[in-house]
Design a protein around this motif. Structure first.
Motif, PDB file in Angstrom:
ATOM      1  N   GLU A  94       0.821  -1.209   0.000  1.00 13.43           N
ATOM      2  CA  GLU A  94       0.000   0.000   0.000  1.00 13.43           C
ATOM      3  C   GLU A  94       0.856   1.261   0.000  1.00 13.43           C
ATOM      4  O   GLU A  94       0.537   2.244  -0.686  1.00 13.43           O
ATOM      5  CB  GLU A  94      -0.936  -0.014   1.204  1.00 13.43           C
ATOM      6  N   ALA A  95       1.967   1.231   0.738  1.00 13.56           N
ATOM      7  CA  ALA A  95       2.861   2.394   0.763  1.00 13.56           C
ATOM      8  C   ALA A  95       3.500   2.616  -0.596  1.00 13.56           C
ATOM      9  O   ALA A  95       3.606   3.753  -1.070  1.00 13.56           O
ATOM     10  CB  ALA A  95       3.939   2.195   1.832  1.00 13.56           C
ATOM     11  N   ASP A  96       3.927   1.526  -1.250  1.00 12.31           N
ATOM     12  CA  ASP A  96       4.514   1.657  -2.586  1.00 12.31           C
ATOM     13  C   ASP A  96       3.470   2.128  -3.590  1.00 12.31           C
ATOM     14  O   ASP A  96       3.769   2.965  -4.460  1.00 12.31           O
ATOM     15  CB  ASP A  96       5.112   0.324  -3.029  1.00 12.31           C
ATOM     16  N   ARG A  97       2.255   1.590  -3.479  1.00 10.74           N
ATOM     17  CA  ARG A  97       1.194   1.998  -4.407  1.00 10.74           C
ATOM     18  C   ARG A  97       0.893   3.479  -4.257  1.00 10.74           C
ATOM     19  O   ARG A  97       0.759   4.204  -5.260  1.00 10.74           O
ATOM     20  CB  ARG A  97      -0.065   1.174  -4.142  1.00 10.74           C
ATOM     21  N   ASN A  98       0.775   3.958  -3.037  1.00  7.48           N
ATOM     22  CA  ASN A  98       0.482   5.375  -2.809  1.00  7.48           C
ATOM     23  C   ASN A  98       1.613   6.259  -3.313  1.00  7.48           C
ATOM     24  O   ASN A  98       1.373   7.338  -3.875  1.00  7.48           O
ATOM     25  CB  ASN A  98       0.246   5.628  -1.317  1.00  7.48           C
ATOM     26  N   GLU A  99       2.843   5.795  -3.119  1.00  2.64           N
ATOM     27  CA  GLU A  99       3.992   6.572  -3.607  1.00  2.64           C
ATOM     28  C   GLU A  99       4.023   6.593  -5.133  1.00  2.64           C
ATOM     29  O   GLU A  99       4.358   7.612  -5.750  1.00  2.64           O
ATOM     30  CB  GLU A  99       5.289   5.995  -3.055  1.00  2.64           C
ATOM     31  N   LEU A 100       3.676   5.471  -5.748  1.00  2.00           N
ATOM     32  CA  LEU A 100       3.629   5.415  -7.213  1.00  2.00           C
ATOM     33  C   LEU A 100       2.668   6.459  -7.758  1.00  2.00           C
ATOM     34  O   LEU A 100       2.998   7.196  -8.704  1.00  2.00           O
ATOM     35  CB  LEU A 100       3.191   4.019  -7.652  1.00  2.00           C
ATOM     36  N   ILE A 101       1.485   6.553  -7.188  1.00  2.13           N
ATOM     37  CA  ILE A 101       0.488   7.508  -7.670  1.00  2.13           C
ATOM     38  C   ILE A 101       0.939   8.941  -7.383  1.00  2.13           C
ATOM     39  O   ILE A 101       0.706   9.849  -8.195  1.00  2.13           O
ATOM     40  CB  ILE A 101      -0.878   7.211  -7.032  1.00  2.13           C
TER      41      ILE A 101
END
Length: 253
Positions: A94-101
């Motif tokens: 979830e942290a990586d996904r949020n950072e990606l966006i």
């Protein structure tokens, strides 16, 4: 199961291929493990630019490395495959996904991001099932589409035995890892072994492209059954793999 290219190996490989499709890249400082800065990434890319214009990183959130990597690529022709780390702890994804966006709102993904890779051998490590990784791939694709970036391919990286129909159905292309050394294969039979795995995955993948995301041979350490690590074997493996992959038009990074 990453294996690091030595400069000696790279020099030998360059004699076979003047340029490479790309390299796996850890932007952290080699000696200290310090997080990267835009300047340190630029220095690394300057060295690598002799051989390629594409790298793969394994997480955008770890050490916040996604931002300096993308910043260093601005106003260049560099491409990056952005990795999103996945473990048994869901908040890591979830942290990586949020950072990606977040990064998608700051940088020109269409110019610099060649792919997004969800997870790296998480199924092999028994931290996720193929269904769980497939769900995360679909979730990432939906998030990118919502940001107007649905054209960027999304995949997952797994070892060849763990790429099953469930995962293949979710990805845009198959990103497979294969290491004949860890199967105890002698160097003389290593290419036939790794390419047989590629062929098997290609049959399973049908019309979807299969890319070799990781392969290699260690230059030191203990033997693994009939597989012997050495600089000479590492060089031979890379040279023979590149030649055959180019001949058979199999993509790799």
């Amino acid at each position: 199961m990453k294996l690091t290219l030595t400069l000696a190996t790279l020099a030998t490989a360059v004699a076979t291929a003047k340029e490479f499709n790309g390299f796996s890249y850890n932007p952290k400082q080699l000696k200290t493990g310090a997080c990267p800065t835009v300047d340190t990434v630029r220095e690394d890319l300057s060295v690598l630019s002799k051989y390629t214009n594409q790298v793969r990183i394994y997480s955008v959130k770890d050490c916040n490395q996604g931002e300096p990597v993308l910043r260093a690529m601005e106003n260049t022709d560099w491409k990056v495959q952005l990795g999103m780390w996945v473990s048994e702890v869901e908040s890591v994804y979830e942290a990586d996904r949020n950072e990606l966006i977040r990064l998608a709102g700051l940088f020109d993904f269409k110019k610099h991001v060649s792919a997004v890779i969800v997870g790296n051998e998480a199924i092999y490590r028994k931290e996720q099932t193929s269904a769980q990784i497939a769900a995360k791939v679909r979730d990432t694709k939906a998030a990118l589409a919502k940001a107007g970036l649905g054209s960027i391919p999304v995949t997952a990286s797994e070892t060849w035995p763990h790429y099953d129909p469930t995962l293949i159905a979710a990805v845009d292309y198959v990103n497979v890892h294969a290491f004949p050394f860890w199967e105890g294969t002698p160097i003389a039979g290593a290419q036939d072994k790794v390419f047989q795995h590629i062929y098997d995955v290609q049959k399973l993948a049908g019309s979807k492209k299969v890319v070799v995301g990781e392969t290699g041979w260690p230059d030191a350490g203990g033997n693994h059954e009939a597989a012997v690590p050495s600089l000479a074997n590492e060089q031979r493996y890379l040279k023979e793999f590149i030649c055959r992959a180019n001949l058979e038009k199999i993509d790799y990074i």
